[in-house]
Structure formats: C-alpha cells, structure tokens
Design a protein around this motif. Structure first.
Motif, PDB file in Angstrom:
ATOM      1  N   ASP A  18       0.829  -1.208   0.000  1.00  0.00           N
ATOM      2  CA  ASP A  18       0.000   0.000   0.000  1.00  0.00           C
ATOM      3  C   ASP A  18       0.861   1.255   0.000  1.00  0.00           C
ATOM      4  O   ASP A  18       0.576   2.222  -0.724  1.00  0.00           O
ATOM      5  N   ARG A  19       1.917   1.247   0.812  1.00  0.00           N
ATOM      6  CA  ARG A  19       2.792   2.419   0.872  1.00  0.00           C
ATOM      7  C   ARG A  19       3.475   2.669  -0.476  1.00  0.00           C
ATOM      8  O   ARG A  19       3.552   3.814  -0.941  1.00  0.00           O
ATOM      9  N   GLY A  21       2.398   1.688  -3.398  1.00  0.00           N
ATOM     10  CA  GLY A  21       1.366   2.141  -4.317  1.00  0.00           C
ATOM     11  C   GLY A  21       1.094   3.628  -4.184  1.00  0.00           C
ATOM     12  O   GLY A  21       0.924   4.341  -5.189  1.00  0.00           O
ATOM     13  N   GLU A  22       1.046   4.122  -2.959  1.00  0.00           N
ATOM     14  CA  GLU A  22       0.832   5.553  -2.731  1.00  0.00           C
ATOM     15  C   GLU A  22       2.005   6.374  -3.273  1.00  0.00           C
ATOM     16  O   GLU A  22       1.809   7.411  -3.915  1.00  0.00           O
ATOM     17  N   GLY A  25       1.824   6.339  -7.040  1.00  0.00           N
ATOM     18  CA  GLY A  25       0.665   7.083  -7.498  1.00  0.00           C
ATOM     19  C   GLY A  25       0.816   8.583  -7.342  1.00  0.00           C
ATOM     20  O   GLY A  25       0.261   9.356  -8.137  1.00  0.00           O
ATOM     21  N   GLU A  26       1.560   8.997  -6.344  1.00  0.00           N
ATOM     22  CA  GLU A  26       1.777  10.426  -6.102  1.00  0.00           C
ATOM     23  C   GLU A  26       2.973  10.974  -6.873  1.00  0.00           C
ATOM     24  O   GLU A  26       3.323  12.143  -6.720  1.00  0.00           O
ATOM     25  N   ASP A 323      10.117   6.133   2.908  1.00  0.00           N
ATOM     26  CA  ASP A 323       8.687   6.349   3.084  1.00  0.00           C
ATOM     27  C   ASP A 323       7.881   5.047   3.110  1.00  0.00           C
ATOM     28  O   ASP A 323       6.685   5.078   3.394  1.00  0.00           O
TER      29      ASP A 323
END
Length: 331
Positions: A18-19, A21-22, A25-26, A323
C-alpha cells in the motif's frame, strides 16, 4: 503500473504494498522499474513497472519489467566486485589488501620503478584512494571522462596505473572506475578465469541469484565498474548473502563494510561500498540503481530505475526506503 507479488507475513506485505502504491501514485518514485524487499531472507515486497530503459548506452525501448527481466545495475557492479574479491581471497587466489598492486601487474616494471607507484596497494583501489588523477564528474559520453578514456585505451590497466599522482595515496576518496578495473583484473589473474565466469560459479549459482549478463569492452574484458545486469531478485539475493555471510566469509563482510574514508554526503567508504553511521550499507549505480543493506532490521532493499544521468535519479530508491520500508519495518 506494476503489481506487487505478495509473500511472507500478510499484514506486512499489505502495508508495504500500500505504501509503495501511494508513493508511485503520487509521482514520488520517478522512473521506478522494480523493487524487491527481503526481511529475514524472505520477500515482503516485489513490485515491477514499465519504462524506457538502456543496456549501458544501447536503448531498449519501453520495457515491461517482471521477475525475470535483467536490468543494468551500473555502479552497483562495483560493490559486487568487492564481494567477489572476498570470495577469491578466502580461496587464497588474490592478495591481501595491503599488498602492492604493481606486484600483480609485473608487465609494468617501468611503473613499479617509481617509488610512489610502488607503494600503491590493493586497499587503495578498494577504497578509491589511489591518489591518481581521475575525473568522472563529466558525462560518460567521451574521453573527457576518465572511465571512458580508460575503455578507449589500448591497455586499460596501464592507463589507470600511469595516471599522474596528484596526492598522497590513502588520504582522499575520489570516485574511480579505474580503481575497480584494477580490482577486477587482479581477481581474473588470481583465479585464472574471466571475472564473469568466476562470479557465475562462485557467487551467482551458489546463491541461486538467477540469470545475469556482464557487458564487456572491445577486448572482451568485463566492465568491472559498471557492466553487470541482474534481476532485482538476484540483486536482493546477493545483498542477503552479505548480511548472512553466506558464500562470502563473515570476516570479509566486516572488513568490506568497515568505514574507512569519507565519501558522499555523511557516508563513508569501505571496500567499494558506502557505509552510513547507522550501519546501513549502500551500493549505488547511475539511474537510481540501489542496494540497501539494513543489518539492524535484517532487511535488504533492491531498487532498479531508469533515471540515468538525471539529478533526481535517487528519488525513487529513497522514497521506497524512507517512506515505505523504514516506517513499516522499524520497531
């Protein structure tokens, strides 16, 4: 967009996925091609994307990356060569680092006659503190760059060893593919085998690191400083072997990763590895290729990317590490 392949603890895998992916995506991981994270030797993240890529300077077009896709690791190759030196040393095939380099290039008796050069050691090459004139600060597109000039020279080893002496050896780190060429040459001479063949039978195959390629110069000699192509899985497997002292002896790992001279930023240089004050060891290559060893977490992070020669080339790897991995794995 790439897809993570889940393995290991489900919650940990999900959070890391999930991290990442974020982050992707950002837009905080420009040029990210692949990422593999191992913890306790087990995969907890595997991510692949798509993008333009090159094999050294040969364009490959747009590539859809996956577990079996080879990728340039560029100067991460240097750190793999340091591992290979330790393997060869354990077999008594190469000299101890404190031995003079020119003793192992007897054809350059004229250079050995210079008392300054006669005192250059293998360790000076392993720590990039030869004190010889060398400049890789300009683009790798012509002979103004010392590494390119070396590859264009009729004899790469003489080219390096006859550079003007500009400072006391052992005093200052100066980034040098020539230093690594010397180390690779000593391994090949000591083992009686091409560098890539020694790597295949003594490191890659025993570790199950998968397929590889090693680009070579016009003389057929492997580029010890930058020519290796591996999968992110294979790269991570080598990193785990260093953490576990598997195949490569523990005594060599300790010597290899011992901080010896200031290098980039706040890091120091060991034997062809950057070492942080926190014990983190990093192998770095042009374009965003990174291999992070995190001994305190028993974790390895391998990242491949396509930001060759770009100012932000380390952005993807640092975003994955700082991150995603550290916030997830740190206690």
């Amino acid at each position: 967009m790439g897809q993570p392949n889940h393995a290991g603890d489900d919650d940990l895998v999900r959070e890391l996925s999930d991290r990442v992916g974020e982050i992707v995506g950002e837009g905080r991981a420009p040029g990210l091609h692949g990422a593999v994270v191992l913890r306790h030797g087990d995969p907890v993240l595997e991510w692949y994307g798509s993008g333009e890529d090159f094999a050294l300077n040969v364009p490959l077009g747009r590539v859809d990356f996956g577990p079996g896709t080879l990728h340039d690791i560029r100067s991460v190759t240097k750190s793999v060569v340091a591992v290979l030196y330790g393997v060869a040393l354990a077999h008594g095939l190469v000299p101890e680092p404190d031995e003079p380099i020119l003793r192992h290039f007897p054809e350059y008796a004229d250079l050995a006659a210079d008392p300054w050069r006669a005192h250059l050691t293998v360790e000076h090459a392993l720590t990039m503190t030869l004190g010889l004139e060398w400049d890789e600060s300009v683009p790798y597109t012509g002979p103004e760059n010392s590494e390119i000039a070396m590859e264009l020279a009729p004899d790469r080893y003489r080219f390096v060893l006859e550079r003007p002496i500009v400072e006391e050896p052992g005093t200052r780190w100066n980034y040098s593919g020539g230093a690594v060429a010397l180390v690779g040459g000593i391994i090949a001479r000591g083992t009686g085998r091409p560098l890539e063949e020694f790597a295949r039978t003594e490191l890659f195959e025993p570790l199950g690191a998968g397929s590889f390629e090693w680009s070579a110069g016009a003389d057929g000699v492997a580029f010890a400083a930058s020519g290796l192509r591996l999968t992110p899985r294979g790269l991570a497997r080598i990193g785990q072997a260093v953490l576990d002292a598997e195949v490569v002896p523990a005594a060599w790992v300790e010597r290899m990763l011992r901080p010896r001279v200031p290098s980039w930023g706040d890091a120091s240089y060991g034997y062809l590895w950057h070492v942080g004050a926190d014990g983190r060891a990093t192998a770095a290559g042009n374009g965003g290729q990174r291999l992070f060893l995190l001994p305190g977490l028993d974790a390895v992070v391998a990242v491949t990317a396509g930001r060759y020669d770009e100012a932000d080339q380390d952005a993807a790897a640092l975003a994955i590490l700082e991150d995603a991995v550290l916030p997830t794995l740190a206690p």
